[in-house]
Design a protein around this motif. Structure first.
Motif, PDB file in Angstrom:
ATOM      1  N   ASP A   1      36.531 -12.461  56.462  1.00 27.70           N
ATOM      2  CA  ASP A   1      36.340 -11.345  55.530  1.00 27.70           C
ATOM      3  C   ASP A   1      37.652 -10.576  55.334  1.00 27.70           C
ATOM      4  N   ARG A   2      38.328 -10.316  56.430  1.00 29.08           N
ATOM      5  CA  ARG A   2      39.608  -9.591  56.330  1.00 29.08           C
ATOM      6  C   ARG A   2      40.632 -10.405  55.546  1.00 29.08           C
ATOM      7  N   MET A   3      40.645 -11.710  55.754  1.00 29.21           N
ATOM      8  CA  MET A   3      41.573 -12.568  55.010  1.00 29.21           C
ATOM      9  C   MET A   3      41.260 -12.527  53.518  1.00 29.21           C
ATOM     10  N   PHE A   4      39.973 -12.564  53.202  1.00 26.61           N
ATOM     11  CA  PHE A   4      39.563 -12.494  51.801  1.00 26.61           C
ATOM     12  C   PHE A   4      40.007 -11.175  51.164  1.00 26.61           C
ATOM     13  N   GLU A   5      39.753 -10.064  51.860  1.00 26.86           N
ATOM     14  CA  GLU A   5      40.129  -8.763  51.324  1.00 26.86           C
ATOM     15  C   GLU A   5      41.639  -8.638  51.158  1.00 26.86           C
ATOM     16  N   THR A   6      42.380  -9.159  52.145  1.00 30.45           N
ATOM     17  CA  THR A   6      43.844  -9.069  52.074  1.00 30.45           C
ATOM     18  C   THR A   6      44.382  -9.857  50.885  1.00 30.45           C
TER      19      THR A   6
ATOM     20  N   GLN B   1      58.591 -15.683  37.861  1.00 30.26           N
ATOM     21  CA  GLN B   1      58.494 -15.602  39.320  1.00 30.26           C
ATOM     22  C   GLN B   1      57.115 -15.090  39.747  1.00 30.26           C
ATOM     23  N   LEU B   2      56.640 -14.030  39.074  1.00 28.67           N
ATOM     24  CA  LEU B   2      55.312 -13.501  39.397  1.00 28.67           C
ATOM     25  C   LEU B   2      54.214 -14.513  39.075  1.00 28.67           C
ATOM     26  N   GLU B   3      54.392 -15.261  37.981  1.00 26.12           N
ATOM     27  CA  GLU B   3      53.398 -16.272  37.622  1.00 26.12           C
ATOM     28  C   GLU B   3      53.334 -17.377  38.666  1.00 26.12           C
ATOM     29  N   ASN B   4      54.498 -17.784  39.192  1.00 22.40           N
ATOM     30  CA  ASN B   4      54.504 -18.808  40.240  1.00 22.40           C
ATOM     31  C   ASN B   4      53.838 -18.290  41.514  1.00 22.40           C
ATOM     32  N   GLU B   5      54.120 -17.050  41.880  1.00 19.76           N
ATOM     33  CA  GLU B   5      53.483 -16.474  43.067  1.00 19.76           C
ATOM     34  C   GLU B   5      51.971 -16.377  42.879  1.00 19.76           C
ATOM     35  N   LEU B   6      51.561 -15.962  41.687  1.00 20.93           N
ATOM     36  CA  LEU B   6      50.128 -15.858  41.420  1.00 20.93           C
ATOM     37  C   LEU B   6      49.455 -17.221  41.460  1.00 20.93           C
ATOM     38  N   ASP B   7      50.128 -18.219  40.950  1.00 19.76           N
ATOM     39  CA  ASP B   7      49.540 -19.557  40.954  1.00 19.76           C
ATOM     40  C   ASP B   7      49.295 -20.030  42.383  1.00 19.76           C
ATOM     41  N   LEU B   8      50.255 -19.830  43.268  1.00 23.73           N
ATOM     42  CA  LEU B   8      50.095 -20.231  44.662  1.00 23.73           C
ATOM     43  C   LEU B   8      49.010 -19.401  45.346  1.00 23.73           C
ATOM     44  N   LYS B   9      49.007 -18.101  45.086  1.00 25.92           N
ATOM     45  CA  LYS B   9      48.007 -17.238  45.707  1.00 25.92           C
ATOM     46  C   LYS B   9      46.591 -17.610  45.252  1.00 25.92           C
ATOM     47  N   LEU B  10      46.446 -17.905  43.966  1.00 22.67           N
ATOM     48  CA  LEU B  10      45.120 -18.241  43.452  1.00 22.67           C
ATOM     49  C   LEU B  10      44.614 -19.563  44.006  1.00 22.67           C
ATOM     50  N   VAL B  11      45.518 -20.520  44.215  1.00 21.82           N
ATOM     51  CA  VAL B  11      45.120 -21.787  44.821  1.00 21.82           C
ATOM     52  C   VAL B  11      44.627 -21.553  46.247  1.00 21.82           C
ATOM     53  N   SER B  12      45.379 -20.766  47.025  1.00 18.04           N
ATOM     54  CA  SER B  12      44.966 -20.463  48.399  1.00 18.04           C
ATOM     55  C   SER B  12      43.660 -19.665  48.410  1.00 18.04           C
ATOM     56  N   PHE B  13      43.543 -18.732  47.476  1.00 20.69           N
ATOM     57  CA  PHE B  13      42.333 -17.918  47.398  1.00 20.69           C
ATOM     58  C   PHE B  13      41.112 -18.773  47.076  1.00 20.69           C
ATOM     59  N   SER B  14      41.275 -19.702  46.153  1.00 22.19           N
ATOM     60  CA  SER B  14      40.175 -20.594  45.796  1.00 22.19           C
ATOM     61  C   SER B  14      39.791 -21.488  46.968  1.00 22.19           C
ATOM     62  N   LYS B  15      40.792 -21.986  47.719  1.00 17.23           N
ATOM     63  CA  LYS B  15      40.502 -22.825  48.889  1.00 17.23           C
ATOM     64  C   LYS B  15      39.752 -22.022  49.955  1.00 17.23           C
ATOM     65  N   LEU B  16      40.152 -20.769  50.146  1.00 15.20           N
ATOM     66  CA  LEU B  16      39.482 -19.928  51.130  1.00 15.20           C
ATOM     67  C   LEU B  16      38.006 -19.749  50.767  1.00 15.20           C
ATOM     68  N   CYS B  17      37.725 -19.445  49.519  1.00  9.33           N
ATOM     69  CA  CYS B  17      36.340 -19.245  49.087  1.00  9.33           C
ATOM     70  C   CYS B  17      35.548 -20.540  49.155  1.00  9.33           C
ATOM     71  N   THR B  18      36.198 -21.664  48.813  1.00  2.64           N
ATOM     72  CA  THR B  18      35.499 -22.952  48.851  1.00  2.64           C
ATOM     73  C   THR B  18      35.188 -23.364  50.284  1.00  2.64           C
ATOM     74  N   SER B  19      36.169 -23.210  51.192  1.00  3.09           N
ATOM     75  CA  SER B  19      35.938 -23.565  52.589  1.00  3.09           C
ATOM     76  C   SER B  19      34.879 -22.671  53.209  1.00  3.09           C
ATOM     77  N   SER B  20      34.844 -21.398  52.794  1.00  2.00           N
ATOM     78  CA  SER B  20      33.823 -20.488  53.303  1.00  2.00           C
ATOM     79  C   SER B  20      32.439 -20.922  52.851  1.00  2.00           C
ATOM     80  N   ARG B  21      32.329 -21.350  51.608  1.00  2.00           N
ATOM     81  CA  ARG B  21      31.035 -21.789  51.091  1.00  2.00           C
ATOM     82  C   ARG B  21      30.585 -23.074  51.762  1.00  2.00           C
TER      83      ARG B  21
END
Length: 243
Positions: free
Chosen positions: A57-62, A18-38
């Motif tokens: 910035d707040r979204m990234f930190e959160t 369950q934690l691995e699935n949550e992390l996978d989704l979070k990491l995908v969203s996190f990567s999209k956020l950083c890519t869209s920012s760049r």
């Protein structure tokens, strides 16, 4: 293996998945956020904030905090699974449990590496863009300033250049002094070695030592005689001059 122990292991595996699935989704969203920012920074104009305001910035930190918490929880589950494998009593089952545990550990390591890599890339881009923004702001301030301010800035820049040149000259002087010190140290060591060899030679050959002493004694005597003659001549000249 007891049914209770088996249920405990399965519960740990369920929590890990369950934690691995949550992390996978979070990491995908996190990567999209950083890519869209760049990409947004690359397409933005020079006067547009490249971070799209403090909200991003707040979204990234959160998101970074949430992912770190999930990684911490998954690490705790893996530790509990490791404790269970060490306490299990059947060797054949231990091998299977260890294989499963290793797979979960590999997943945790991959997620951790991906998170830190994405975060480091984002922070590097943000630092570079903040630096460029600061330089751009200084340039605009310089251009929009009055003649007095421009003149003052030019004086500051010249003074800064003078200080840099002074630092460079001081470093060169220190380097020359260090080289001179090393050279003098080397020469002093060489002179000590020569003096030591001369003493050794004199001790080995007493006749040579005696000859050297006689030569020195004659030199002192000749110097004394020469000095006496010069002194007498000087006195005679003075007497002759005053008469």
């Amino acid at each position: 293996m007891a049914a209770g122990s088996s249920n405990y292991w399965e519960d740990l595996r369920k929590q890990a998945r369950q934690l691995e699935n949550e992390l996978d989704l979070k990491l995908v969203s996190f990567s999209k956020l950083c890519t869209s920012s760049r990409d947004g920074r690359r397409d933005s104009s020079d006067t547009t904030p490249l971070l799209n305001g403090s909200s991003q910035d707040r979204m990234f930190e959160t998101m970074a905090v949430e992912i770190e918490q999930l990684l911490g929880k998954l690490t705790g589950i893996n530790d509990k699974m490791a404790e269970y494998t060490n306490s299990a009593g059947v060797p054949s089952l231990n091998a299977a449990l260890m294989h499963t545990l290793q797979r979960h550990r590999d997943i945790l390591q991959d997620y951790t590496h991906e998170f830190h890599k994405t975060k480091a890339n984002f922070l590097a881009i943000r630092e570079r863009e903040n630096l460029l923004g600061s330089v751009r702001k200084d340039i605009e301030s310089y251009k929009s300033g009055s003649g007095v301010n421009n003149r003052r800035t030019e004086l500051f820049l010249k003074e800064h250049e003078h200080l840099r040149n002074s630092d460079r000259l001081i470093e060169e002087t220190i380097s020359i002094a260090m080289a001179t010190k090393e050279n003098m140290t080397s020469q002093r060591g060489m002179l000590k070695s020569i003096h030591s060899k001369m003493n050794t030679l004199a001790n080995r050959f007493p006749a040579v030592n005696s000859l050297i002493q006689r030569i020195n004694l004659r030199k002192r005597r000749d110097s004394f005689i020469l000095g006496s003659i010069i002194g007498i001549c000087t006195i005679l000249l003075l007497l002759f001059a005053f008469h």
